[in-house]
Design a protein around this motif. Structure first.
Motif, PDB file in Angstrom:
ATOM      1  N   LEU A  24      95.629 149.757  11.273  1.00  0.00           N
ATOM      2  CA  LEU A  24      94.600 149.409  10.307  1.00  0.00           C
ATOM      3  C   LEU A  24      94.697 150.434   9.188  1.00  0.00           C
ATOM      4  N   LEU A  31      90.662 149.687   6.107  1.00  0.00           N
ATOM      5  CA  LEU A  31      90.015 148.404   6.364  1.00  0.00           C
ATOM      6  C   LEU A  31      88.554 148.458   5.931  1.00  0.00           C
ATOM      7  N   THR A  65      85.256 144.718  13.523  1.00  0.00           N
ATOM      8  CA  THR A  65      86.629 145.222  13.560  1.00  0.00           C
ATOM      9  C   THR A  65      87.494 144.344  14.454  1.00  0.00           C
ATOM     10  N   ILE A  75      90.848 142.074  13.495  1.00  0.00           N
ATOM     11  CA  ILE A  75      92.182 142.271  14.069  1.00  0.00           C
ATOM     12  C   ILE A  75      92.680 141.004  14.749  1.00  0.00           C
ATOM     13  N   VAL A 123      95.824 145.044   7.780  1.00  0.00           N
ATOM     14  CA  VAL A 123      95.779 145.035   9.239  1.00  0.00           C
ATOM     15  C   VAL A 123      97.086 144.451   9.743  1.00  0.00           C
ATOM     16  N   SER A 153     101.382 141.042   9.414  1.00  0.00           N
ATOM     17  CA  SER A 153     100.076 141.116   8.772  1.00  0.00           C
ATOM     18  C   SER A 153      99.178 139.985   9.289  1.00  0.00           C
TER      19      SER A 153
END
Lengths: 561, 257
Positions: free
Chosen positions: B7, B10, B46, B50, B61, B67
């Motif tokens: 990350l 972010l 979070t 992801i 990310v 990606s």
């Protein structure tokens, strides 16, 4: 039936995969969703957390809706059979399809459209939002197709019989296009609303649509049969150029082209519009609108708490709310005031209550329309003779139904278990809770409508009916309090939402209805003798006061658990 | 390039407020990561970014070097996600639900059925495999959810409060399961506010508060930093909530008046 529909839809696999949709996963999702619909025993998927009892209730509602649709479609079929102009009758038919489909989607299928569980369950899986969106559309489409078959079958058969095979087949295609269009228009509406409002607003809007549907059905039944006498209208029927904007006109035009073999430029254009517009809409939605819509939907339940709102409540500085002021005026004890405020607020916020009760707010108006204004054939003369009649009694007593419905629904709540607080609180007279919530209903729902009807009555009958409204008010209070006396005495919001008949209730309800009937009968007789009216006013006022005191001093031993 | 997740800076905004304020983290394969913070700290957000559930964010990310913004589908096929609420279609039976999920991963019907039955058996749910889940307790649903997140043998497993609602026995089983998954070389990313679970199985603990990482290290490292006993007190000190004692006192004062 679902299997047949699914097989039919699989014909479109090549077209769908060309759009970048993963058809294998698409059909896995659609099939599972249809299986779940079946499990919900055709409950219209009203909400995700319904109990079994509610499911049964909902399935009963489903059957009711189906029957209503069936009756409507017979009207439409009759209309097709009787009206000589194909164009006119087809405009009616397709408008009906489009309208009914959109309404059904909005009122009954909103839960599926807004199913945020999908975000949690399907989005973490290897499914693109495009595929998920297509699956949702397809699911709704299959579901709605079942309705459509129910609604369109009789009219389409009529078309086959009257206009022949080719037109009949074409009408199947145009109906199909109408349904597609309805699905897209509904989704478009949702997207627009979601753009400018939050989910809660959307749910509010949906419940307004539901109220509207109720009124529409009730009044529609009164008006539709008379609309069938359209023969004379047909003679001077012509379309203005503007009307070609309306989709039903395209579809009707297409059918006219097929039936009369008129393939001129105008008709070809109409055929093209019928078929191309739904397809283009689908493409636009899938390409441009779906991603932002899913994003918006994803937000709905991802952020339940949200950033803390700056509007903090600080002691002392807070302005007194409306229910708080009203409860001070109407209730004396703290417990009663508290029940008043609780009832006032909960009736405005509780989803279940709003869903069940708010549509019945429309009934007084519908019944008024039926009873008062449809008593003779010509509406104009009815209106003119109104001031000579005693019809204002309807205006007075029609609200009784509403109040009694509310008092019975106020007992029920999904969080019924929370009513333990009543029992742990040091209350000597639980009757105060019941009287407080009754007062809230009267002030919130009865009083405004009563004043509205009073204004209407004053307009028609003049000042002389004011004493009838006063007497009516006291008789209504008596009726409501007697109803409270004769039914189970539940504390507000303390019952689980399930349909349970009260023990020995039939006799009590019969007695109750009889008593109310007698009281209204007395009022009717007293219309002839003004003096007696004033005596009755006094008597009923006293009895209402005593009944209220009796309700307030109700001991714990009488409370139904 | 041996980082399985990275990350960089972010950020995520809800209603013009940043709930993630620039997070920089990277994880190697086989790590068990505890991601800890109070409610509203940004843990779930979070994880959802992801795993490709929330598509719009700022920063970069990468999972498996890909990606998330462009390769969400490929990534989703190789990871497992187990959410905190028992969100599943409870009108289905466990078997039907798992078959639904399994087919979304394009597993064969026989594979799905064999695995489902075996795993349900391990969780004492074999006899309930054909029952609709709307009568299930929260814990039972959570077990089905666990299975549904693991049925496709993912390389990284994301768990969002996986123990909420589980009964005591299931908690022990899940802890053991996590330990075994770790032995099998799986990467585990785990969010929680329950301290004792994390401290035993995590290689690395990240504490997040108000959208920012405020501590990162092994349990012992964090412990040394705080020179206090259990992780719970580390946690309270790091998140600045050690005025509990004063709060309770004020509470009593207000109550009395």
């Amino acid at each position: 039936m679902n299997q047949i529909l699914i097989r039919f839809l699989k014909l479109f696999i090549p077209a769908l995969s060309r759009q970048g949709i993963d058809t294998e996963r698409l059909f896995v999702i659609v099939e599972t969703k249809l299986l779940m619909d079946l499990r919900r025993s055709m409950t219209h998927a009203v909400s995700n957390d319904v109990t079994d009892k509610q499911e049964k209730d909902a399935s009963r509602r489903f059957v009711f809706v189906l029957i209503m649709y069936g009756v409507f479609s017979i009207f439409i079929a009759l209309q097709i059979a009787l009206v000589s102009s194909l164009m006119l009758s087809m405009i009616f038919f397709h408008s009906y399809l489009l309208f009914m489909m959109a309404m059904t989607l909005i009122t009954d299928f909103s839960a599926v459209m807004l199913d945020t569980a999908d975000n949690q369950i399907i989005l973490p899986r290897p499914v693109t939002s495009k595929t998920l969106f297509a699956a949702r559309i397809l699911h709704i489409f299959v579901y709605i197709l079942q309705f459509a078959i129910f609604m369109g079958l009789v009219p389409i058969v009529t078309i086959f019989i009257k206009y022949g095979l080719l037109t009949g087949l074409a009408s199947i295609i145009t109906s199909f296009c109408a349904i597609l269009l309805a699905v897209f228009l509904t989704y478009l509406l949702y997207m627009l609303v979601m753009r400018f409002a939050n989910e809660q607003k959307l749910k509010d809007i949906i419940s307004y649509f539901q109220i509207f549907m109720t009124i529409f059905f009730a009044i529609g039944y009164q008006i539709l049969p008379s609309l069938i006498n359209l023969k004379e209208l047909t003679l001077h029927f012509s379309l203005s150029p503007v009307s070609y904007i309306a989709p039903p006109v395209w579809m009707a035009g297409s059918l006219e082209a097929v039936y009369e073999r008129k393939y001129d430029a105008l008709h070809l254009l109409l055929i093209a519009l019928t078929i191309i517009v739904p397809l283009v809409l689908f493409w636009v939605m899938n390409k441009y609108l779906a991603p932002s819509f899913s994003k918006k939907l994803a937000l709905v339940n991802l952020d339940p708490t949200g950033p803390v709102s700056p509007a903090r409540v600080r002691a002392g500085t807070r302005r007194r709310s409306l229910p708080a002021i009203l409860s001070k005026w109407t209730c004396r004890s703290r417990a009663e005031q508290s029940a008043f405020e609780l009832t006032w607020k909960t009736t405005g916020r509780d989803k279940l209550f709003r869903l069940q009760f708010y549509p019945s707010l429309a009934y007084p108006f519908v019944f008024l329309f039926i009873f008062v204004f449809r008593s003779s054939k010509d509406m104009g003369t009815t209106w003119a003779n109104m001031s000579q009649s005693n019809n204002f009694l309807w205006l007075i007593y029609i609200l009784l139904f509403l109040v009694i419905t509310a008092t019975s629904q106020i007992r029920v709540n999904e969080n019924y278990a929370a009513s333990w607080v009543y029992f742990s609180a040091p209350l000597q007279y639980p009757g105060h809770l019941i009287s407080g919530s009754l007062k809230a209903i009267l002030v919130k729902f009865y009083l405004p409508l009563m004043l509205l009807f009073l204004a209407l009555a004053l307009n028609i009958w003049g000042i002389r009916i004011i004493d009838d409204f006063v007497l009516g008010f006291f008789i209504l209070m008596n009726s409501v309090l007697i109803t409270g006396e004769l039914t189970d005495k539940n504390l507000p919001f303390s019952k689980a939402p399930e349909i349970k008949l009260q023990s020995g209730s039939w006799i009590r309800i019969l007695f109750m209805i009889l008593l109310i009937g007698v009281m209204i009968g007395i009022h009717y007789i007293a219309l002839q003798f003004p003096v007696i009216q004033y005596i009755l006013m006094l008597l009923f006022a006293i009895s209402a006061y005593l009944l209220l005191k009796r309700m307030q001093s109700m001991p714990w031993s009488k409370i139904a658990l | 390039m041996d980082h399985i997740i990275t990350l960089s800076d972010l950020r995520k905004k809800y209603n013009d407020q940043y709930v993630l304020k620039g997070i920089d983290l990277s994880f190697s394969q086989g790590q068990v990561v505890g991601y800890i913070g109070p409610n509203g700290a940004g843990k779930s957000t979070t994880i959802k970014i992801i795993t490709g559930i929330i598509p719009d964010y700022e920063g970069e990310v990468k999972v498996f070097g890909l990606s998330v913004a462009t390769h969400a589908l490929e990534i989703k096929e190789r990871i497992g996600y187990i959410p905190e609420l028992a969100a599943l279609y409870d009108v289905l039976t466990p078997l039907e639900y798992l078959s639904f999920i399994g087919r979304l991963y394009k597993l064969g019907d026989d594979v799905i059925e064999r695995k489902s039955m075996d795993l349900l058996g391990l969780f004492d749910l074999a006899d309930k495999a054909g029952m609709r889940m709307n009568s299930f307790s929260k814990g039972m649903k959570q077990k089905v959810l666990l299975i549904s997140g693991l049925i496709h043998n993912p390389e990284i497993i994301f768990l969002d409060e996986p123990l909420s609602g589980l009964d005591a026995n299931a908690v022990i089983l899940v802890k053991e399961l996590l330990a075994q998954l770790k032995n099998a070389g799986k990467t585990i990313f785990y969010s929680s506010h329950i301290m004792d679970v994390v401290e035993k199985i995590s290689d690395r603990i990240i504490i997040i508060n108000k959208g920012e990482v405020i501590a990162d290290g092994t349990f012992t490292e964090l412990k040394e930093k705080a020179s206090l006993g259990s992780l719970e007190s580390v946690f309270t000190e790091l998140t600045g909530n050690n005025e509990h004692y004063a709060l309770a006192g004020t509470f009593i004062d207000i109550m009395k008046n």
